[in-house]
Design an enzyme around this catalytic site. Structure first.
Site, mmCIF file in Angstrom:
data_model
loop_
_atom_site.group_PDB
_atom_site.id
_atom_site.type_symbol
_atom_site.label_atom_id
_atom_site.label_comp_id
_atom_site.label_asym_id
_atom_site.label_seq_id
_atom_site.Cartn_x
_atom_site.Cartn_y
_atom_site.Cartn_z
ATOM 1 N N ASN A 9 0.835 -1.190 0.254
ATOM 2 C CA ASN A 9 0.030 -0.183 0.018
ATOM 3 C C ASN A 9 0.849 1.344 -0.028
ATOM 4 O O ASN A 9 0.442 2.438 0.485
ATOM 5 C CB ASN A 9 -0.822 -0.069 1.316
ATOM 6 C CG ASN A 9 -2.178 -1.169 1.173
ATOM 7 O OD1 ASN A 9 -2.313 -1.621 0.039
ATOM 8 N ND2 ASN A 9 -2.644 -1.472 2.218
ATOM 9 N N SER A 68 -4.760 -5.299 0.699
ATOM 10 C CA SER A 68 -5.143 -6.608 1.805
ATOM 11 C C SER A 68 -6.733 -6.867 1.395
ATOM 12 O O SER A 68 -6.974 -7.996 1.819
ATOM 13 C CB SER A 68 -4.979 -6.052 3.112
ATOM 14 O OG SER A 68 -3.748 -5.979 3.566
#
Length: 444
Positions: A282, A352
């Site tokens: 991320n 995720s």
């Protein structure tokens, strides 16, 4: 320093933790820890005692260790064909000279890929936009809901009391901060991340909607992160899920940047015919995480409802002939609704959240063709992808998978006609409420 070499770490602290790949994987199960322990040391007794105390306090159950950590020098993971322990300079030399040893790598320390944003939800929804975007409902309608498939799930754990996960957890294992399994541990989440990702894979229909991609599959879920001896915890979890018959492994964790240290572990998973589905990270463009950036994993980036790759989704190019671009594919990862501990629900953003969408899709496909290998499964998912013209290849690689096309590629046949309705039942007004059920006809 995470990227330092074996020699640098030895010079700094006098010992280094290593992952050992054995030459003969089939013989690993017969290799005792005692037979290998002379290569290894039990470092820093005072710190080890503190670790035991911390692990005991954090565990879901009291644990009696078969062997004192202060005396235990090496751990063997038979399903992976690996061993882990700490060595000093002389131990490293003797280990590298051992004819049973294939190679020795410094053990990496990886961490959770945490959501970028999380918000509670208040209103119910139908099938989530992610399920619709992947065309998953057509597989449901044809009778493919993940029935009989076990998905490995390594995360912060899972809340076994959540109504959206009722009947969804085949097995649960908690590995404490020292890397030992906690006996008879209840299915619990040390945070919220694990329950959310689990819900995206196997969540059952509830009043808040349908967010589980494979609502009749089951999880082999292990609490392996965060904190403590992370590599021992993760390897123990991997070894365990293989033993539980998992064919797909969903992981949203990694080490920032590229390090080859975890390659040995991924190779062991592939050798066991398990497809690793791993988040890319991320941290945005020109970044990625290991092992999500390895050539032999199915690495996952994120998209939003408008088919835009969000700024946070990691992507990076590598100087290699095979799979030079990470991630391999992208999937829904923005405003993803799923369950969290305490019978609650939240929307989260992150790769995720994208990763369990693809793990759930893999479970549907494995129900359709149970004999498919990990390679065949991966090829079908990647081959089904399309990349909208406005979506940059550098950010999305192959693009977004399509469940129907993946089914056709994997099975070599057209998807059967719809067999059942997939609408959830209405909730009753009585005090004891049914959370909704999915009635599925047998697959043709």
């Amino acid at each position: 320093m995470a990227g330092s070499s074996l020699e640098d770490t030895l010079a700094a602290i006098g010992y280094v933790k290593v992952i050992v790949t054995m030459k003969d994987r089939a013989a690993v199960a017969a290799t005792s820890e005692t037979a290998m322990q002379d290569h290894f040391i039990a470092p820093d007794t005072a710190q080890t005692q503190s670790l035991v105390a911390a692990a005991t306090r954090s565990a879901g159950r009291q644990i009696r260790r078969a062997e004192s950590l202060a005396e235990r020098r090496v751990r063997i993971y038979p399903n992976l064909g690996l061993a882990v322990g700490s060595v000093d300079a002389s131990g490293l030399v003797s280990l590298q000279a051992d004819p049973q040893v294939g190679k020795v790598d410094k053990a990496p320390e990886i961490s959770l890929i945490k959501p970028v944003e999380a918000r509670p939800i208040k209103t119910g929804v139908g099938p989530t936009w992610g399920i619709k975007r992947l065309n998953v409902e057509r597989l449901w309608q044809a009778g493919f809901t993940g029935q009989g498939v076990v998905v490995g799930h390594l995360d912060t754990g899972v809340d076994g009391k959540h109504p959206a996960l009722a009947g969804a957890i085949k097995k649960f294992a908690e590995f404490d901060l020292a890397g030992d399994r906690v006996p008879n541990a209840p299915a619990r989440d040390s945070g919220v991340h694990g329950t959310h990702t689990a819900g995206t894979i196997v969540g059952r229909p509830v009043s808040k909607g349908r967010f589980g991609v494979a609502p009749d599959a089951q999880l082999a879920s292990a609490m392996v992160i965060e904190g403590g001896q992370v590599i021992e915890r993760i390897l123990a979890g991997m070894d365990w899920v293989i033993g539980e018959g998992a064919r797909v492994l969903s992981m949203s964790l990694g080490l920032r940047g590229f390090t080859p240290a975890f390659q040995t572990v991924i190779d062991a998973l592939r050798a066991a015919n398990v497809l690793p589905v791993i988040a890319s990270g991320n941290e945005g463009p020109r970044t990625s995480r290991s092992p999500g950036n390895y050539a032999n994993v199915l690495s996952i980036g994120a998209i939003d409802v408008h088919d835009v790759v969000p700024d946070f989704s990691s992507s990076q190019s590598f100087n290699r002939a095979i799979s030079p671009l990470c991630p391999a594919i992208v999937a829904p990862g923005v405003a993803i609704t799923s369950c969290v501990p305490g019978k609650k629900y939240e929307t989260m953003n992150g790769t995720s959240m994208a990763t369990p969408h693809v793990a759930g899709l893999a479970a549907l496909l494995l129900q359709a063709r149970p004999t498919a290998t990990a390679d065949q499964l991966e090829a079908a998912i990647i081959g089904s992808c399309a990349r909208p013209e406005a979506m940059e290849e550098a950010r999305a690689n192959h693009g977004v998978p399509d469940a129907v096309r993946a089914y056709e590629l994997l099975t070599g046949s057209q998807l059967p006609a719809a067999q059942v309705s997939v609408a959830p039942r209405r909730r009753t007004p009585a005090k004891k409420r049914c959370e909704g059920a999915l009635v599925v006809a047998s697959a043709a």
